[in-house]
Design an enzyme around this catalytic site. Structure first.
Site, PDB file in Angstrom:
ATOM      1  N   HIS A 117       0.827  -1.208   0.000  1.00 44.30           N
ATOM      2  CA  HIS A 117       0.000   0.000   0.000  1.00 44.30           C
ATOM      3  C   HIS A 117       0.863   1.260   0.000  1.00 44.30           C
ATOM      4  O   HIS A 117       2.100   1.194  -0.015  1.00 44.30           O
ATOM      5  CB  HIS A 117      -0.979  -0.011   1.179  1.00 44.30           C
ATOM      6  CG  HIS A 117      -0.345  -0.008   2.542  1.00 44.30           C
ATOM      7  ND1 HIS A 117       0.459   1.010   3.009  1.00 44.30           N
ATOM      8  CD2 HIS A 117      -0.420  -0.914   3.565  1.00 44.30           C
ATOM      9  CE1 HIS A 117       0.845   0.760   4.241  1.00 44.30           C
ATOM     10  NE2 HIS A 117       0.339  -0.416   4.605  1.00 44.30           N
ATOM     11  N   CYS A 140       2.482  -4.925   6.612  1.00 49.62           N
ATOM     12  CA  CYS A 140       2.336  -4.696   5.172  1.00 49.62           C
ATOM     13  C   CYS A 140       3.657  -4.221   4.573  1.00 49.62           C
ATOM     14  O   CYS A 140       4.642  -4.016   5.272  1.00 49.62           O
ATOM     15  CB  CYS A 140       1.253  -3.653   4.912  1.00 49.62           C
ATOM     16  SG  CYS A 140      -0.416  -4.182   5.387  1.00 49.62           S
TER      17      CYS A 140
END
Length: 312
Positions: free
Chosen positions: A269, A279
């Protein structure tokens, strides 16, 4: 017949056991670290057993369990066998820490080219794009996008600095703040915009009722759901589409680890100034370029160091 059987038994009992064959070896010397792989499936690594003048082979790891994984050689010795000096390396395997002595003839050097290592990934045959994330610091990494050429070679079409989990890349679990090690299918992209250009990968626009379910007790754990309500153990995706630094999900791609019991909600992201909860994050511009190139046959491989790619 009984008498014959008795005589045979006595003969077997008094047979002396074969003594273990011993060899001479030279003192161990350090070498410049070199990384290899092996395709041998019949031999082993061996642990040191005995002294220099009476050294015996004692197997400790079967090479068939380590085909095409990375072995790093750090020391060498010469063992005299049948009047010939044979070179052996002390090696350490990146897959699970296995180590031992191995005959140099079973080892093949790994090319330093990361493209060569990408071509040996298990998913390389079916993939069209592969993203590699190689850790470079405690919570930093280098992300590279590799695209397959018509000749089945791989070319690097995007390189971006990234942030990863605060605990780095490794074996993750719910709440560990660790980016999961290994290879995962990039299943779909999502974000704030109504439409985003891709190369075939699916895209979903975040709605006001869009959640990623991260409650371990929820039957829809680790999936995207549109609901009227979800408790605070789950991510309300639209909350991360605001102005920076809360714009992580302005654009994102799902790393599909569903069913692997190593955590939930792992995405590539948009980056802000902090480490992630597991992430991988890159700049908005790099994120847009990445998504524009991804097809339905795209994968990501997260590793702690480049040669570890050969383990996947």
């Amino acid at each position: 017949m009984l008498g014959f059987g008795l005589v045979l038994t006595l003969v077997l009992v008094v047979q002396p056991a074969q003594a273990s064959r011993t060899y001479h070896r030279t003192p161990t010397t350090a070498i410049r670290h070199q990384t290899y792989y092996t395709t041998n499936s019949t031999s082993h690594t061996f642990k040191a057993n005995g002294n220099y003048n009476r050294w015996t082979f004692k197997a400790n790891h079967n090479l068939k369990n380590y085909r095409n994984t990375a072995w790093t050689a750090t020391q060498k010795t010469y063992i005299t066998k049948n009047g010939k000096r044979c070179l052996y390396y002390w090696v350490h395997n990146g897959a699970n820490g296995a180590s031992g002595w191995i005959w140099h003839g079973f080892l093949k050097p790994i090319k330093n080219s990361q493209a060569a290592m990408v071509s040996q990934l298990n998913v390389a045959r079916n993939a069209r794009q592969i993203v590699t994330v190689v850790q470079s610091g405690k919570s930093t990494a280098t992300l590279r996008l590799w695209e397959k050429n018509r000749g089945l070679s791989w070319r690097n079409t995007l390189t971006a600095s990234s942030r990863i989990g605060g605990s780095g890349i490794g074996y993750s679990r719910e709440g560990s703040s660790r980016t999961p090690i290994g290879t995962y299918h990039l299943s779909f992209a999502f974000g704030k915009a109504a439409h985003v250009r891709t190369n075939g990968i699916g895209y979903r626009q975040i709605q006001k009722n869009s959640y990623w379910i991260e409650d371990l007790k929820d039957r829809q754990y680790n999936t995207w759901q549109n609901r009227k309500w979800a408790n605070n153990k789950n991510e309300h995706l639209i909350d991360y589409t605001k102005a920076a630094p809360r714009n992580q999900y302005q654009l994102a791609v799902v790393m599909d680890n569903h069913g692997q019991n190593n955590g939930s909600g792992f995405f590539i992201h948009v980056r802000n100034q902090w480490a992630t909860q597991g992430c991988v994050s890159i700049s908005l511009g790099s994120m847009q370029k990445l998504v524009s190139k991804l097809s339905t046959r795209a994968y990501v491989t997260n590793v702690q160091y480049a040669t570890q790619l050969l383990n996947y």
